[in-house]
Design a protein around this motif. Structure first.
Motif, PDB file in Angstrom:
ATOM      1  N   VAL A  97     -16.237   7.371 -10.333  1.00 58.91           N
ATOM      2  CA  VAL A  97     -17.032   6.317  -9.700  1.00 58.91           C
ATOM      3  C   VAL A  97     -17.566   6.778  -8.346  1.00 58.91           C
ATOM      4  CG1 VAL A  97     -16.975   3.974  -8.749  1.00 58.91           C
ATOM      5  CG2 VAL A  97     -15.838   4.461 -10.913  1.00 58.91           C
ATOM      6  N   SER A  98     -16.734   7.448  -7.567  1.00 54.90           N
ATOM      7  CA  SER A  98     -17.163   7.905  -6.242  1.00 54.90           C
ATOM      8  C   SER A  98     -18.256   8.969  -6.334  1.00 54.90           C
ATOM      9  CB  SER A  98     -15.971   8.453  -5.458  1.00 54.90           C
ATOM     10  OG  SER A  98     -15.463   9.636  -6.053  1.00 54.90           O
ATOM     11  N   LEU A  99     -18.410   9.566  -7.521  1.00 56.40           N
ATOM     12  CA  LEU A  99     -19.419  10.606  -7.707  1.00 56.40           C
ATOM     13  C   LEU A  99     -20.827  10.026  -7.822  1.00 56.40           C
ATOM     14  CD1 LEU A  99     -19.726  13.653  -7.994  1.00 56.40           C
ATOM     15  CD2 LEU A  99     -19.268  13.414 -10.444  1.00 56.40           C
ATOM     16  N   ILE A 100     -20.932   8.759  -8.208  1.00 54.92           N
ATOM     17  CA  ILE A 100     -22.243   8.115  -8.330  1.00 54.92           C
ATOM     18  C   ILE A 100     -22.622   7.585  -6.949  1.00 54.92           C
ATOM     19  CG2 ILE A 100     -23.662   6.504  -9.635  1.00 54.92           C
ATOM     20  CD1 ILE A 100     -22.258   8.656 -11.311  1.00 54.92           C
ATOM     21  N   ALA A 101     -23.059   8.495  -6.086  1.00 55.30           N
ATOM     22  CA  ALA A 101     -23.335   8.149  -4.686  1.00 55.30           C
ATOM     23  C   ALA A 101     -24.568   8.883  -4.176  1.00 55.30           C
ATOM     24  CB  ALA A 101     -22.120   8.479  -3.824  1.00 55.30           C
ATOM     25  N   PRO A 102     -25.726   8.675  -4.815  1.00 51.95           N
ATOM     26  CA  PRO A 102     -26.924   9.383  -4.364  1.00 51.95           C
ATOM     27  C   PRO A 102     -27.448   8.860  -3.038  1.00 51.95           C
ATOM     28  CG  PRO A 102     -27.517   7.784  -6.030  1.00 51.95           C
ATOM     29  CD  PRO A 102     -26.009   7.792  -5.961  1.00 51.95           C
ATOM     30  N   SER A 103     -28.138   9.717  -2.313  1.00 50.54           N
ATOM     31  CA  SER A 103     -28.791   9.355  -1.055  1.00 50.54           C
ATOM     32  C   SER A 103     -30.272   9.651  -1.164  1.00 50.54           C
ATOM     33  CB  SER A 103     -28.203  10.171   0.112  1.00 50.54           C
ATOM     34  OG  SER A 103     -26.826   9.960   0.250  1.00 50.54           O
ATOM     35  N   VAL A 104     -31.095   8.780  -0.612  1.00 49.48           N
ATOM     36  CA  VAL A 104     -32.519   9.076  -0.533  1.00 49.48           C
ATOM     37  C   VAL A 104     -32.772   9.752   0.809  1.00 49.48           C
ATOM     38  CG1 VAL A 104     -33.078   6.779   0.410  1.00 49.48           C
ATOM     39  CG2 VAL A 104     -34.863   8.157  -0.652  1.00 49.48           C
ATOM     40  N   ILE A 105     -33.497  10.861   0.797  1.00 49.02           N
ATOM     41  CA  ILE A 105     -33.784  11.565   2.041  1.00 49.02           C
ATOM     42  C   ILE A 105     -35.215  11.257   2.461  1.00 49.02           C
ATOM     43  CG2 ILE A 105     -34.331  13.698   0.749  1.00 49.02           C
ATOM     44  CD1 ILE A 105     -33.349  15.221   3.290  1.00 49.02           C
ATOM     45  N   ASN A 106     -35.378  10.813   3.690  1.00 47.77           N
ATOM     46  CA  ASN A 106     -36.687  10.402   4.192  1.00 47.77           C
ATOM     47  C   ASN A 106     -37.310  11.443   5.118  1.00 47.77           C
ATOM     48  OD1 ASN A 106     -36.785   7.951   2.810  1.00 47.77           O
ATOM     49  ND2 ASN A 106     -35.529   6.943   4.360  1.00 47.77           N
ATOM     50  N   ILE A 107     -36.947  12.706   4.912  1.00 46.56           N
ATOM     51  CA  ILE A 107     -37.429  13.800   5.752  1.00 46.56           C
ATOM     52  C   ILE A 107     -37.867  14.963   4.874  1.00 46.56           C
ATOM     53  CG2 ILE A 107     -36.844  15.354   7.675  1.00 46.56           C
ATOM     54  CD1 ILE A 107     -34.510  13.448   8.302  1.00 46.56           C
ATOM     55  N   ASP A 108     -39.022  15.536   5.173  1.00 43.68           N
ATOM     56  CA  ASP A 108     -39.508  16.705   4.453  1.00 43.68           C
ATOM     57  C   ASP A 108     -38.864  17.986   4.979  1.00 43.68           C
ATOM     58  OD1 ASP A 108     -41.440  15.565   2.666  1.00 43.68           O
ATOM     59  OD2 ASP A 108     -42.779  15.255   4.371  1.00 43.68           O
ATOM     60  N   ASN A 109     -38.842  19.019   4.132  1.00 38.84           N
ATOM     61  CA  ASN A 109     -38.513  20.392   4.524  1.00 38.84           C
ATOM     62  C   ASN A 109     -37.101  20.579   5.077  1.00 38.84           C
ATOM     63  OD1 ASN A 109     -41.144  21.270   3.816  1.00 38.84           O
ATOM     64  ND2 ASN A 109     -41.913  20.522   5.782  1.00 38.84           N
ATOM     65  N   VAL A 110     -36.155  19.849   4.531  1.00 34.41           N
ATOM     66  CA  VAL A 110     -34.743  20.052   4.856  1.00 34.41           C
ATOM     67  C   VAL A 110     -34.136  20.962   3.790  1.00 34.41           C
ATOM     68  CG1 VAL A 110     -32.490  18.943   5.141  1.00 34.41           C
ATOM     69  CG2 VAL A 110     -34.564  17.805   5.977  1.00 34.41           C
TER      70      VAL A 110
END
Length: 209
Positions: A97-110
């Protein structure tokens, strides 16, 4: 108060989802899948290009990544982020369950590296909303696709055919805007509380000098 806000946020997400009209899509419909390069803690540096290690998706970042904490001088052959990418950790030693933890990144070129995969979310979906959706609505259902015991893995191929029920794009936009505003409020309150606690500690220390 902060705990109440976090509880309120989850309640808002769940209530909106229950009431919204939904359509069926597959995870493969969300956008183009991509893999990332190899990056370890030893590759971090004081200066260089902003980067994200997969472990930071658990320890440093939540649903949204708007400020990068780490840097690296390793850039050759590395994969760079695009604003609106959804980043999924691929392994954990905790539970599925803890593995289903996506993040949206709001920055280019990281620079992105380590045991993670990403999806370039297309214009038919709101990446910000999807991050909240996976973390709060679809978490337990998608956890069944993870594999392993001591080390639990999740790969894109495991979930790409999984079906989701999602609100229309207009509702995704509306809900994402509401939740981002609430998160900003929580962040401000957290900062204020930390400053007050530091001041309290300082004053108590000097009372006994």
């Amino acid at each position: 108060m902060i705990k109440d806000c976090l509880f309120c946020r989850s309640a808002i997400i769940e209530k909106h989802y229950r009431q919204a009209e939904k359509q069926t899509v597959c995870i493969a419909d969300l956008g183009e899948h991509f893999s990332v390069g190899n990056l370890a803690k030893d590759d971090l540096s004081e200066t260089g290009t902003p980067c994200i290690l997969y472990g930071e998706l658990f320890t440093t970042y939540g649903e949204t990544i708007s400020q990068i904490e780490s840097r690296t001088n390793k850039t050759g052959g590395m994969v760079l982020s695009k604003k609106g990418d959804l980043l999924f950790p691929s392994s954990t030693t905790v539970d599925a369950v803890s593995l289903i933890a996506p993040s949206v990144i709001n920055i280019d070129n990281v620079v992105l590296g380590g045991d993670m995969f990403g999806i370039h979310i297309n214009s038919n979906f709101d990446a910000q909303y999807l991050s909240y959706f996976f973390n709060h609505i679809a978490k337990r259902r998608l956890a069944k696709y993870a594999k392993g015991s001591t080390i639990i893995h999740l790969h894109y191929a495991d979930i790409e055919k999984a079906k989701l029920l999602l609100p229309c794009l207009k509702e995704q936009h509306r809900m994402a805007k509401c939740l981002v505003s609430l998160d900003n409020k929580i962040n401000v309150e957290t900062l204020s509380l930390n400053l007050l606690n530091n001041q309290k500690t300082y004053l108590l220390r000097h009372m006994f000098i």
